[in-house]
Design an enzyme around this catalytic site. Sequence first.
Site, PDB file in Angstrom:
ATOM      1  N   HIS A   1      -2.146   1.077   7.380  1.00 10.68           N
ATOM      2  CA  HIS A   1      -2.422   1.094   5.941  1.00 10.68           C
ATOM      3  C   HIS A   1      -2.254   2.506   5.395  1.00 10.68           C
ATOM      4  CE1 HIS A   1      -4.081  -0.174   2.148  1.00 10.68           C
ATOM      5  NE2 HIS A   1      -5.152   0.599   2.252  1.00 10.68           N
TER       6      HIS A   1
ATOM      7  N   CYS B   1       0.830  -1.213   0.000  1.00 11.07           N
ATOM      8  CA  CYS B   1       0.000   0.000   0.000  1.00 11.07           C
ATOM      9  C   CYS B   1       0.857   1.252   0.000  1.00 11.07           C
ATOM     10  CB  CYS B   1      -0.944  -0.004   1.185  1.00 11.07           C
ATOM     11  SG  CYS B   1      -0.120   0.170   2.785  1.00 11.07           S
TER      12      CYS B   1
ATOM     13  N   ASN C   1      -8.156   4.554  -2.256  1.00  7.84           N
ATOM     14  CA  ASN C   1      -7.557   3.334  -1.745  1.00  7.84           C
ATOM     15  C   ASN C   1      -6.916   2.536  -2.879  1.00  7.84           C
ATOM     16  OD1 ASN C   1      -6.824   1.452   0.154  1.00  7.84           O
ATOM     17  ND2 ASN C   1      -8.884   0.715   0.574  1.00  7.84           N
TER      18      ASN C   1
END
Length: 477
Positions: free
Chosen positions: A396, A102, A418
């Site tokens: 994250h 991520c 995202n």
Amino acid sequence: MKRILLAMAVAAVLAAVPAQAQKKNAKSNAQPYNGGINTEMMQQIKKSYSGNASDKALRNIMVTNSPAKLALNYENATAFDSHFSNRVESKAITDQKSSGRCWMFTGMNVLRNKAIRQYNLPADFQFSQAYLFFYDQLEKANLFLQAMIDTYKKPVDDQEVQWLFKNPIGDGGQFTGVANLIDKYGLVPADVMPETYNTNNTSSISNLLALKLREDGLQLREMAAQKGMTPTKLMEKKTEMLGTIYRMLVLTMGEPPAQFNWTQKNAKGDIVGTESYTPKSFYEKFAKTDFSKYYMVMNDPTREYYKVYEIQYDRHVYDGQNWRYINLPMEDIAPMCIASIKDSTMMYFSCDVGKFLNREKGFMDMNNYDYESLMGTTFGMDKKQRVTTYASGSSHAMTLCAVDLDKDGKPLKWMVENSWGSSYGYQGFLIMTNNWFNEYMFRVVLEEKYIPANIRALLDQKPIMLPAWDPMFAPEE
């Protein structure tokens, strides 16, 4: 008469003896408290569940259902609002698949958004995550092996050495890694080095790399301790070991290109031209960035604000920079984020994503789930207490791209792009209330122009070095 009274007295005494003996025996049979759960404690504990009709009904429901499903606040779920007063136009949603990259997707999406707008590239244009991940793994391997050499004088049960062996390599990371890797190796388009099974699914190859590195680390420690061992011999051996790692990476990810031809297209799909590039020249043309103008700010309530902190070993490249951040209260961080969004500039952002997340709607709010009513208890720790006890931390990274302001310019909610695919959450985005933002946001990377001079000046301080096992050290995944 006296004899009768005496006999009655003796009988009374004799009758009392068994009672006293029973009391004495009862005391002697009582379990002394030794820190465990004794019989008396268990009896008291069991009283918390009465077994009445309400308890039985709740138990029958909960044994076959997830607490999150049952604690979902229906009224809050229907109050979902996707309007934003200020939003940076986002392009196609990316997907990191079953990997912990991520941090890389987020950092590259910040650059990607700028490149698409500046060069009128197609909305689905991406930089190759596989290319940069290849070198990330090679550099992390070198970082570990060199650390084995640097710490060979310390015993194997030293906390630093133990931490290194526990964390020889991984797919997580943070923004400093993005900056150092791109500066060193450049970028290539996604179609020049596409994803493979092992870049999308990193666990198997990561486990093999870790196993090999631990073996090599032990060998380097033994070599370094030998009498007459020279730095040159250690470097030669480490280079040989890295050759094995390189081969493993090529077999599972493909070999990174040293030069390539690429056809540039515009937003309509029309061909602009075809040129030959190296990864560095491609980066220079389409994404050149002065990463020294980017600052990481953080809200860590366990430490003093307006101080600069650095995390040992929190880097991807041995000769790169550790993660360094300015610790600030939320009331200082939010205005800078708003200024960046108003200027159409996305930001690297990280948080504790799983807390109070309605996965179906992609909505994060402290009122999404009422666990207290469901369980009949309270969960009362504040942010500082959660961090201290490892109950919360940055998990994250995503790209902060929107804020909704009230009539007084105060934030009501925020939105992030995202990297879990377009079908996840709200069309690939996650939306969070400002209250959630304050409680579970930890890091954001801002360009220099959005940070007040007095905040930037804090970097003149000598950083306070924190160990790699600090609670706030957690690579985003």
